[in-house]
Scaffold this active site. Structure first.
Site, short mmCIF file in Angstrom:
data_model
loop_
_atom_site.label_atom_id
_atom_site.label_comp_id
_atom_site.label_asym_id
_atom_site.label_seq_id
_atom_site.Cartn_x
_atom_site.Cartn_y
_atom_site.Cartn_z
N ASP A 197 -10.49 -6.73 11.64
CA ASP A 197 -9.83 -8.78 12.30
C ASP A 197 -10.99 -8.34 13.55
O ASP A 197 -11.72 -9.70 12.96
CB ASP A 197 -8.55 -8.82 12.79
CG ASP A 197 -8.09 -7.93 14.00
OD1 ASP A 197 -9.03 -7.11 14.58
OD2 ASP A 197 -6.68 -8.07 13.84
N ASP A 217 0.44 -1.03 0.40
CA ASP A 217 -0.14 -0.10 0.05
C ASP A 217 1.01 0.97 -0.16
O ASP A 217 0.28 2.76 0.07
CB ASP A 217 -0.72 -0.07 1.29
CG ASP A 217 -2.27 0.23 0.85
OD1 ASP A 217 -2.55 0.34 -0.47
OD2 ASP A 217 -3.32 0.70 1.82
N ASP A 255 5.72 -8.32 9.38
CA ASP A 255 6.50 -8.35 10.78
C ASP A 255 6.32 -9.96 11.70
O ASP A 255 7.48 -10.29 11.60
CB ASP A 255 6.71 -7.06 11.61
CG ASP A 255 5.80 -7.30 12.04
OD1 ASP A 255 4.26 -7.49 11.61
OD2 ASP A 255 5.46 -6.96 13.42
N ASP A 259 0.86 -10.57 9.25
CA ASP A 259 1.83 -9.01 9.01
C ASP A 259 3.24 -8.89 8.22
O ASP A 259 3.65 -9.92 8.39
CB ASP A 259 1.86 -8.98 10.37
CG ASP A 259 0.24 -8.26 10.66
OD1 ASP A 259 -0.44 -8.16 9.71
OD2 ASP A 259 -0.04 -7.79 11.67
#
Length: 659
Positions: free
Chosen positions: A290, A147, A196, A194
């Site tokens: 979520d 993004d 990370d 994600d």
């Protein structure tokens, strides 16, 4: 007085025996778990009954308004604790079923791993992408959902041989990014990771068989970390205590799963594409998409489940700033969802227990309760106002202290050491100051609701929350002044206020925790650029014979060495050969030779322990190295068996050494 002393000794003996007896029981036994949880709720109920019987006769007036306010806050906190203990009274430990989903559906399901990213640096993304590529799944596709429209990342994805997905506009943050990819995919299942987090090699093999249940929409797995989180790092605890989220992912989520209330956490989960499409895509009405995804799925009779098995590893919040950015988003998002049509209050498709467990009681009550506990000794000891009526001194050690100890010891038992009474209390105190503001902003629907990405990697720099430090320092000074003042007043007051000893005790309790909190809010510099993993395996090293500078070096001898630990930058190994260690070495990983440069060596217990720097420069070398480290075979050095006594010692050292 003599009689009361014997009563206190007897009570301590009973509590000690109870704690010892509790330690001999297993929290995984359903009957033991129910007995303890319902017992704690009964103790809390008796305490609250006593509080009301002491307060009601006093009436309501200008001299006791503070006591009534405190009673209301304490009652709300105990009601929140009641829902918490009720949820923990059940638990569910799942194992991967033997069912073959390919046979059940007459085809091999297609799976994609999505890695949404916005501004995460290269060193963070590299691990996530390369680990995802190594996941064992036929036909697996890895997609990087950028993004940030970064040209360098697009070029790097070509090198990594993964799909690069971007979009022309960037509305609705992460949810919008996921929905854009949802419109393009044909996969049966998606795994969201994600940027990370690095998936282990067996992630899909462990999760996909659960989807033989045609109504299963989400299977969430725990989020575990390979770096010390903000609490472990700033207090210098390392692996002395479990990470701050371990209680939630290892105990609370399995308990919620037993009630049919496990929820999607945005990462480390597999989702059925059909279910997400049926509910209209990932919801964009909240910054915690979520949690809202879970509620919408449950309302449409889809199932969400939780597999309590470590299948990935990621980066915990690495600074006090990152910690609060993350918690601020969770707090505001959970409260925001409460007002939505699909939230726990208004959603007609939810069961009663789902409504109760998805209500944001924790965020709405805990900050204000902790603030009340922190301020009560200061206000009361300095002004003479009262928050609690005690008719006889035995009430303190027969009712108040046992209630506190029963809650703390029971939670430590049920969490199997993942809850540290001292450290968790300090974190709650620190969070109370910041989260009270966030809770009010969410409750009154004011302030920014922009999705803020938690900074990671090179975006982190050691700093301190100066405002928080000053607030806690001010509370420390005021509490100390209040205790000294109360000690002087108590010598002259007749008759003595029986609540004063309790308030002084609470003040001392707060004072000790404030000292730890002052260390917590100041980030300690991270000395390692890469975290280490415990290898404890025999690996093959090759030494090189120096050649003429016009010709490449060639290996001339192979050595099997015991590698102790390893990171993406270097490794420590034990050299048992009588020959000296060559300065130039090569490490073999999955058939790829990775260069090493000897840095230092020392003799320990008769063996040579050496440290070498890793020279993984080519894409193939980096891929082999990252996939080896993040395969799931090795645990991070930061993790060890939690022990709160050891944590107390280390925290005391950190407080004494803090500047």
């Amino acid at each position: 007085m003599f009689s009361e002393a014997w009563n206190l000794i007897a009570l301590c003996a009973v509590l000690g025996l109870g704690a010892w007896g509790l330690s001999t029981l297993s929290p995984q036994d359903a009957s033991n778990r129910r007995l303890v949880c319902w017992g704690v709720m009964a103790v809390n109920g008796l305490y609250m009954l006593w509080r009301f019987t002491c307060t009601l006769p006093q009436g309501f007036g200008p001299t006791n308004w503070l006591a009534w306010l405190y009673l209301v806050i304490e009652t709300l906190a105990l009601l929140e604790a009641g829902t918490f203990w009720l949820s923990l009274s059940r638990t569910l430990e799942r194992t991967t079923p033997l069912a073959d989903l390919a046979l059940a559906t007459d085809k091999q399901p297609s799976v994609e791993i999505w890695i949404p990213t916005y501004r995460e640096p290269f060193e963070v993304l590299e691990k996530s992408v390369l680990a995802a590529k190594a996941v064992d799944c036929p036909g697996l596709r890895v997609k990087v959902l950028d993004d940030g429209n970064r040209a360098w990342l697009e070029e790097r994805c070509k090198v990594w041989q993964v799909d690069y997905v971007t979009r022309p506009e960037h509305s609705h943050a992460k949810a919008g990014n996921l929905n854009h990819s949802l419109a393009l995919t044909t996969a049966d299942f998606i795994v969201t990771m994600d940027a990370d987090f690095a998936a282990h090699r067996d992630f899909v093999r462990a999760t996909l068989p659960f989807f033989a249940d045609p109504r299963l929409a989400v299977l969430q797995t725990p989020q575990t970390f390979y770096n010390p989180d903000m609490v472990q790092q700033n207090l210098g605890l390392g692996g002395g205590v479990a990470d701050e989220q371990a209680l939630f992912f290892r105990e609370i989520q399995p308990a919620r799963d037993a009630w049919g209330c496990a929820f999607y956490c945005g990462s480390c989960a597999m989702l059925r594409t059909e279910a997400i499409r049926e509910m209209g895509g990932f919801p964009t009405e909240s910054i915690t998409e979520d949690l809202l995804t879970t509620l919408k799925l449950l309302a449409k009779n889809w199932k969400t489940k939780y597999l309590n098995q470590q299948l990935s590893v990621g980066l915990a919040a690495e600074s006090i700033e990152a910690f609060f950015i993350q918690r601020d988003r969770w707090c505001k998002g959970a409260i925001e969802i409460m007002f939505l049509a699909d939230g726990p209050l208004l959603n007609p498709g939810l069961t009663l227990m789902q409504r109760v467990l998805f209500m944001p009681f924790y965020w709405l009550i805990n900050p204000f309760f902790n603030l009340a506990m922190m301020l009560a000794p200061v206000v009361c000891l300095l002004t003479g106002l009262n928050v609690i009526w005690i008719e006889q001194s035995s009430d303190v050690y027969m009712l108040v202290l046992p209630t506190v100890l029963v809650n703390l010891f029971s939670l430590s038992w049920i969490s199997r050491g993942r809850f540290s009474p001292v450290i968790s209390t300090v974190v709650s105190m620190v969070m109370a100051v910041r989260m009270a503001r966030s809770a009010l902003a969410g409750l009154f629907r004011v302030g920014s609701k922009v999705f803020k990405v938690t900074p990671k990697g090179t975006q982190i720099s050691a700093s301190s929350d100066r405002l928080m430090f000053r607030i806690i320092l001010g509370l420390t000074v005021l509490t100390l002044v209040a205790i000294v003042h109360a000690g002087w007043v108590s010598q002259q007051a007749e008759p003595q206020d029986l609540a004063m000893p309790w308030l002084i005790f609470l003040g001392v309790f707060n004072l000790l925790h404030f000292l730890v909190a002052l260390v917590l809010v100041k980030d300690r510099p991270r000395l390692r650029s890469e975290e280490r993993f415990q290898i404890d395996a025999t690996l093959i090293l090759s030494s090189f014979e120096p050649q003429d500078y016009r010709h490449p070096a060639v290996p001339f001898q192979v050595h099997a060495v015991q590698v102790v630990d390893m990171s993406a930058n270097g490794l420590k190994f034990i050299w048992r050969s009588p020959q000296p260690i060559p300065e130039r070495l090569s490490l073999d990983i999955s058939g790829v030779a990775i260069g090493l440069r000897l840095q230092r060596q020392s003799v320990q217990d008769g063996a040579v322990v050496a440290v070498a720097h890793i020279l993984a420069e080519s894409p193939a070398q980096r891929e082999a190295l990252v996939q080896f480290l993040f395969s799931g075979r090795f645990g991070p050095v930061v993790q060890s068996k939690p022990g709160w006594i050891g944590a107390l010692k280390q925290t005391a050292r950190a407080v004494l050494s803090a500047s």
